[in-house]
Write a protein that holds these residues in place. Sequence first.
Motif, PDB file in Angstrom:
ATOM      1  N   ILE A   1     -12.604  -4.989  26.364  1.00  0.00           N
ATOM      2  CA  ILE A   1     -12.822  -5.887  25.229  1.00  0.00           C
ATOM      3  C   ILE A   1     -13.068  -7.293  25.736  1.00  0.00           C
ATOM      4  O   ILE A   1     -13.978  -7.987  25.298  1.00  0.00           O
ATOM      5  CB  ILE A   1     -11.600  -5.873  24.299  1.00  0.00           C
ATOM      6  CG1 ILE A   1     -11.342  -4.469  23.776  1.00  0.00           C
ATOM      7  CG2 ILE A   1     -11.785  -6.851  23.161  1.00  0.00           C
ATOM      8  CD1 ILE A   1     -10.130  -4.374  22.887  1.00  0.00           C
TER       9      ILE A   1
ATOM     10  N   THR B   1     -16.593  -9.450  25.301  1.00  0.00           N
ATOM     11  CA  THR B   1     -16.506 -10.672  24.506  1.00  0.00           C
ATOM     12  C   THR B   1     -16.782 -11.906  25.344  1.00  0.00           C
ATOM     13  O   THR B   1     -17.508 -12.801  24.922  1.00  0.00           O
ATOM     14  CB  THR B   1     -15.115 -10.783  23.869  1.00  0.00           C
ATOM     15  OG1 THR B   1     -14.802  -9.536  23.271  1.00  0.00           O
ATOM     16  CG2 THR B   1     -15.075 -11.867  22.828  1.00  0.00           C
TER      17      THR B   1
ATOM     18  N   SER C   1     -19.593  -9.321  20.848  1.00  0.00           N
ATOM     19  CA  SER C   1     -18.287  -8.816  20.406  1.00  0.00           C
ATOM     20  C   SER C   1     -18.459  -7.400  19.881  1.00  0.00           C
ATOM     21  O   SER C   1     -18.402  -7.158  18.692  1.00  0.00           O
ATOM     22  CB  SER C   1     -17.710  -9.727  19.333  1.00  0.00           C
ATOM     23  OG  SER C   1     -17.321 -10.927  19.922  1.00  0.00           O
ATOM     24  N   ASP C   2     -18.706  -6.494  20.793  1.00  0.00           N
ATOM     25  CA  ASP C   2     -18.945  -5.113  20.394  1.00  0.00           C
ATOM     26  C   ASP C   2     -17.664  -4.315  20.345  1.00  0.00           C
ATOM     27  O   ASP C   2     -17.442  -3.530  19.438  1.00  0.00           O
ATOM     28  CB  ASP C   2     -19.880  -4.435  21.410  1.00  0.00           C
ATOM     29  CG  ASP C   2     -21.323  -4.704  21.085  1.00  0.00           C
ATOM     30  OD1 ASP C   2     -21.564  -5.271  20.012  1.00  0.00           O
ATOM     31  OD2 ASP C   2     -22.183  -4.352  21.881  1.00  0.00           O
ATOM     32  N   LEU C   3     -16.827  -4.508  21.345  1.00  0.00           N
ATOM     33  CA  LEU C   3     -15.627  -3.682  21.435  1.00  0.00           C
ATOM     34  C   LEU C   3     -14.449  -4.393  20.806  1.00  0.00           C
ATOM     35  O   LEU C   3     -14.357  -5.612  20.827  1.00  0.00           O
ATOM     36  CB  LEU C   3     -15.316  -3.392  22.905  1.00  0.00           C
ATOM     37  CG  LEU C   3     -16.142  -2.297  23.563  1.00  0.00           C
ATOM     38  CD1 LEU C   3     -15.792  -2.213  25.032  1.00  0.00           C
ATOM     39  CD2 LEU C   3     -15.888  -0.955  22.905  1.00  0.00           C
ATOM     40  N   GLY C   4     -13.541  -3.595  20.262  1.00  0.00           N
ATOM     41  CA  GLY C   4     -12.334  -4.162  19.707  1.00  0.00           C
ATOM     42  C   GLY C   4     -11.226  -3.130  19.762  1.00  0.00           C
ATOM     43  O   GLY C   4     -11.463  -1.972  20.110  1.00  0.00           O
ATOM     44  N   ALA C   5     -10.023  -3.565  19.399  1.00  0.00           N
ATOM     45  CA  ALA C   5      -8.892  -2.653  19.362  1.00  0.00           C
ATOM     46  C   ALA C   5      -8.446  -2.524  17.926  1.00  0.00           C
ATOM     47  O   ALA C   5      -8.008  -3.514  17.328  1.00  0.00           O
ATOM     48  CB  ALA C   5      -7.758  -3.180  20.226  1.00  0.00           C
ATOM     49  N   ILE C   6      -8.577  -1.356  17.354  1.00  0.00           N
ATOM     50  CA  ILE C   6      -8.135  -1.190  15.981  1.00  0.00           C
ATOM     51  C   ILE C   6      -6.792  -0.465  15.963  1.00  0.00           C
ATOM     52  O   ILE C   6      -6.351   0.074  16.963  1.00  0.00           O
ATOM     53  CB  ILE C   6      -9.174  -0.449  15.121  1.00  0.00           C
ATOM     54  CG1 ILE C   6      -9.443   0.944  15.668  1.00  0.00           C
ATOM     55  CG2 ILE C   6     -10.465  -1.224  15.054  1.00  0.00           C
ATOM     56  CD1 ILE C   6     -10.244   1.801  14.718  1.00  0.00           C
ATOM     57  N   TRP C   7      -6.147  -0.468  14.793  1.00  0.00           N
ATOM     58  CA  TRP C   7      -4.781   0.010  14.619  1.00  0.00           C
ATOM     59  C   TRP C   7      -3.852  -0.815  15.494  1.00  0.00           C
ATOM     60  O   TRP C   7      -4.245  -1.853  16.016  1.00  0.00           O
ATOM     61  CB  TRP C   7      -4.657   1.507  14.881  1.00  0.00           C
ATOM     62  CG  TRP C   7      -5.770   2.308  14.255  1.00  0.00           C
ATOM     63  CD1 TRP C   7      -6.642   3.124  14.906  1.00  0.00           C
ATOM     64  CD2 TRP C   7      -6.156   2.364  12.870  1.00  0.00           C
ATOM     65  NE1 TRP C   7      -7.535   3.685  14.029  1.00  0.00           N
ATOM     66  CE2 TRP C   7      -7.258   3.247  12.777  1.00  0.00           C
ATOM     67  CE3 TRP C   7      -5.680   1.766  11.721  1.00  0.00           C
ATOM     68  CZ2 TRP C   7      -7.887   3.531  11.563  1.00  0.00           C
ATOM     69  CZ3 TRP C   7      -6.307   2.052  10.519  1.00  0.00           C
ATOM     70  CH2 TRP C   7      -7.384   2.922  10.444  1.00  0.00           C
TER      71      TRP C   7
ATOM     72  N   THR D   1     -12.488   0.714  20.390  1.00  0.00           N
ATOM     73  CA  THR D   1     -13.707   1.282  19.811  1.00  0.00           C
ATOM     74  C   THR D   1     -14.691   0.178  19.495  1.00  0.00           C
ATOM     75  O   THR D   1     -14.356  -1.002  19.529  1.00  0.00           O
ATOM     76  CB  THR D   1     -13.386   2.086  18.537  1.00  0.00           C
ATOM     77  OG1 THR D   1     -14.566   2.704  18.066  1.00  0.00           O
ATOM     78  CG2 THR D   1     -12.820   1.184  17.465  1.00  0.00           C
ATOM     79  N   SER D   2     -15.924   0.563  19.215  1.00  0.00           N
ATOM     80  CA  SER D   2     -16.876  -0.384  18.672  1.00  0.00           C
ATOM     81  C   SER D   2     -16.866  -0.186  17.156  1.00  0.00           C
ATOM     82  O   SER D   2     -16.344   0.810  16.667  1.00  0.00           O
ATOM     83  CB  SER D   2     -18.273  -0.137  19.242  1.00  0.00           C
ATOM     84  OG  SER D   2     -18.658   1.184  18.981  1.00  0.00           O
ATOM     85  N   TYR D   3     -17.456  -1.117  16.412  1.00  0.00           N
ATOM     86  CA  TYR D   3     -17.404  -1.012  14.966  1.00  0.00           C
ATOM     87  C   TYR D   3     -18.117   0.251  14.517  1.00  0.00           C
ATOM     88  O   TYR D   3     -19.308   0.424  14.774  1.00  0.00           O
ATOM     89  CB  TYR D   3     -18.043  -2.250  14.322  1.00  0.00           C
ATOM     90  CG  TYR D   3     -17.890  -2.261  12.825  1.00  0.00           C
ATOM     91  CD1 TYR D   3     -16.639  -2.421  12.248  1.00  0.00           C
ATOM     92  CD2 TYR D   3     -18.976  -2.082  11.989  1.00  0.00           C
ATOM     93  CE1 TYR D   3     -16.476  -2.417  10.884  1.00  0.00           C
ATOM     94  CE2 TYR D   3     -18.829  -2.076  10.626  1.00  0.00           C
ATOM     95  CZ  TYR D   3     -17.567  -2.242  10.070  1.00  0.00           C
ATOM     96  OH  TYR D   3     -17.412  -2.226   8.714  1.00  0.00           O
ATOM     97  N   LEU D   4     -17.385   1.150  13.908  1.00  0.00           N
ATOM     98  CA  LEU D   4     -17.908   2.440  13.442  1.00  0.00           C
ATOM     99  C   LEU D   4     -18.596   3.210  14.552  1.00  0.00           C
ATOM    100  O   LEU D   4     -19.570   3.922  14.326  1.00  0.00           O
ATOM    101  CB  LEU D   4     -18.882   2.231  12.273  1.00  0.00           C
ATOM    102  CG  LEU D   4     -18.304   1.457  11.091  1.00  0.00           C
ATOM    103  CD1 LEU D   4     -19.369   1.281  10.037  1.00  0.00           C
ATOM    104  CD2 LEU D   4     -17.098   2.174  10.510  1.00  0.00           C
TER     105      LEU D   4
ATOM    106  N   ARG E   1     -20.572   2.334  16.971  1.00  0.00           N
ATOM    107  CA  ARG E   1     -21.964   2.036  17.280  1.00  0.00           C
ATOM    108  C   ARG E   1     -22.108   1.918  18.787  1.00  0.00           C
ATOM    109  O   ARG E   1     -21.174   1.542  19.479  1.00  0.00           O
ATOM    110  CB  ARG E   1     -22.358   0.699  16.649  1.00  0.00           C
ATOM    111  CG  ARG E   1     -22.707   0.866  15.197  1.00  0.00           C
ATOM    112  CD  ARG E   1     -23.095  -0.472  14.597  1.00  0.00           C
ATOM    113  NE  ARG E   1     -22.970  -0.399  13.160  1.00  0.00           N
ATOM    114  CZ  ARG E   1     -22.732  -1.437  12.384  1.00  0.00           C
ATOM    115  NH1 ARG E   1     -22.583  -2.612  12.911  1.00  0.00           N
ATOM    116  NH2 ARG E   1     -22.634  -1.284  11.083  1.00  0.00           N
TER     117      ARG E   1
END
Lengths: 328, 692
Positions: free
Chosen positions: B161, B165, B171-177, B185-188, B190
Amino acid sequence: MAVRKLAPEDIQPDSFTFSSENMTFVAQQIAKYPQGRQASAVIPLLWRAQEQAGGWLPRKAIEKVAELLDMPQIRVMEVATFYTMFNLEPVGKYFIQLCGTTPCALRGAGDIRQVLERRVGEQNHVTEDGIFSWLEVECLGACCNAPMVQINDDYYEDLTTENFEKLLDDLAAGRPVKKGSQVGRRSSEPQGGPQTLTDPALFDGSQIGAWRKRFEEEATSAAAVQEAAAATTSAPSTPKPGKPEAGRVVETEKADTPAKRVKEGEAPVPPTERREASDKSKATAVDARTENKAEPAPHSDKSYVATPSKPEAGRPTADAPADKNNKS
Amino acid sequence: MAKIIVDGVEVDVPPEYTLLQAAEAAGAEIPRFCFHERLSIAGNCRMCLVEVKGAPKPVASCAWGVRDCRPGPNGEPPEISTKSATVKKAREGVMEFLLINHPLDCPICDQGGQCDLQDQAMAYGVDTSRYHENKRAVPDKYLGPLVKTSMNRCIHCTRCIRFTTEVAGVSDLGAIWRGEDMEITSYLERALGSELQANVADLCPVGALTHKPEAFHYRPWELTKTDSIDVMDAVGSSIRVDSRGREVMRILPRVNEAVNEEWITDKARQIVDGLRLQRLDRPFVRENGRLRPASWQEAFATIAAKVKGTDPKRIGAVVGDLAAVEEIYALKLLMESLGVANIDARQDGTVLSPAHGRGSYLFNTTIAGIEDADAVLIIGSNPRIEASLVNVRIRKRWRVAPPPIGLIGENADLTYPTTYLGAGPDTLSELLAGRHSFAEALKGAERPLIIVGQGALARPDGLAILSLAAQLAQSVGAVKDGWSGFSVLHTAASRVGALDLGFVPGPGGLSAGEMAKGGVDVLFNLGADEIAVAPGAFVIYQGTHGDRGAHRADVILPAATYTEKSGTYVNTEGRVQLANRAAFAPGEAREDWAILRALSDVLGHRLPFDSLNALRAKLYEAHPHLAEVDLIAPADVGAAVQALAGLGGSVGREAFVSPVKDFYLTNPIARASGVMAECSALAQERRLVAAE
């Protein structure tokens, strides 16, 4: 924590736009922060989006907030998924959050839970008429009035199975319900009014605040001044802390070691112990070693140690120089 | 400087150092997962715990500054211990937590053998688990054609991430939950949209992100490692080519602070399959309009017959984008001996030429020097796709303290905010006349940097534009003592080397464009695939892939790619670098200089060397600066800019267009690669979505 996920595509709305009054709110929130820091407004915006969308956050709402705040979508997604108060799937018209943390559990949250399971069904599941859904959450901070639930924005406290069933009936039928305690007490006061601190003597100054009078008297007394002076002179000049080892590692010497004794000019081993050690009768009996010397003890010839501990095993190592004398 | 005692060794380090850096300065090795020198500090893996004297518990050394330590009671330097029993126990505890959810995948994991977790578990791991609950299971994510995921293995270090970034600027990757359920993950899901995305798989300390195209193809210990230089763009990134037997298996970045730091582009890394597809592995001769396989003798005889009957004025030679200095030099000598003046290494039609001095065509500022610039003007270039690692440097400079960055040309997203000034030469003239607000920013700057790209130079009025840029550089004081702020950004790996050798038309000679349009009867094409040769001429194509050049050729001489020969490349800065051979060319293909040497014999003008060393000795004699490998021979920038500024000329009105249309398909090797084709299709899709 329950498994959460985005709502399936077929129930996601096609678009999301803030209503005009919510847009005013959005503008206010963004204006709170300096230029370029508008991302700070992400939680209020998501919260307002959730309110507008009927208690949950559609995917388009997340994307809309990202667009309004000029944030990458994944950053808004991170926030929306991190906080469990953002619902990512549709909830009932009455979204019940049941506190299941210790104080409520001790006061009967388990019974309330059973009522919910019987009447509403599983967690995160909306009833067919769309009226109810429920979720067990961590402490909501109303432990005095346990057990309790939060329905939409309001707390309903002091629940029993009976009054909770009635509450659900009333909600389902659209009858007005009472917020807060269901047993008729005001906020978290004891039931039936105050039960402690009822003695009027507590409030006339005869007990509470009596010290003040004494204090005033003593302040004027010269004797007290002298006493203080005497106390100062008699205090030790090098005060000893209450806990000398508090907060730091102090290297204390081991009680009685040969090294310490040598340092102090004594014999490393006290003569008494030496005498005791030489006493054959007290020695541990050991059988004489009867191993056949010709046969070495079994050991692996693979060694992970760079220098084998048994050089007499005989094989020269690969990079050892050849013995010049043996050259034929 | 601050003093600190590490394991009893007193060291003097800058106070802004972290304990981890101080420990390394003292020679103590600290294990780490989340910490990376080139990324921000996260401090979340806790593997780098050390004991600080006076602190109640171990501290994460990557996130604790030397200046944050308290001195001892009598002013002694702060003391830390990296090897004590407490530290070992603490790290073992951390490792045990990390391994709770980490699957025992090592036998089927591509990271096996090059895995930080595996290595550090050897030092701090325990051989049993006390954990009896179910392991966490995480669905794998789709992140595009280059990065394969196996998310069960993720230890949440967030290096990926932070890389996307901070360094890649998307800003493709992120940490969800959250917590244990956190997922990268990437948004949905992608596909990642960066041209540097494959670096995240290098950064991943475990096997959660691995390289998809090479999945399950090799084990790292089977590979032979060869240090080399990338030729996909003119940056000349340092790479390591890993091969097994005859085959190149993968390409990795090497650390080179002056050029690519620690990153390479996806194109540099993943063209590996292009090295074995569409290869020319035997000579071909065109007969009755069709190419047929032939022997080397036949091919040479055909060429000799044609060349001997042709006037040298009707013979020409062009050099492509991937040629090494050695073969350009050999070709130049051959053409000189034939009396041919029609030689050109600039198939894109750029106006750069050694005539105006070496400083007129180099990236004089140097790539590392970008970090010192305090105002940047980019003219006719999209550095993000033309030279991604130059763009990374500009972004790095921007992250430290944003300088004003102006852009003339295509208004592209460069991953940092730019001031868009205009599309074409008019804007440049306005800027020079001081009629533009950005002129103030340039004038006020201490060390302004002006980057001129090929989009501004590969056009008929290119020389006039270059002259304008030089005048601007003079007027804003971009070239002075201690600062050379006039830089030309190239897109082809061979270009600067060829210009250094003077591979440009001699007196009365034709340029590449004129030759291609029918100016010559016999055209020797050394790997130039980006130029369309008009029908009529007899084309000898010496190259590696069955691409545009080979389709047009009358004789094909199969040659070696950059991984199959030892060659010198000069990057856009003028840095001389050596690429080494990692594998052998397929079939009958030979190294380029050897082909030219053999051909010269048949043509009756034998070249004066029999080995690569002899060739190099002669080359170094003629061009001594090429012997200084990894260095930049200083160029007289002031004189070059003065000369350019004096040229003048009138400029057109057409907007600048970047010469790189598709980042993933710029040369024959990339066009042969299936992976690059997939990336290109994805990028195309993204552009369409963005255009909607």
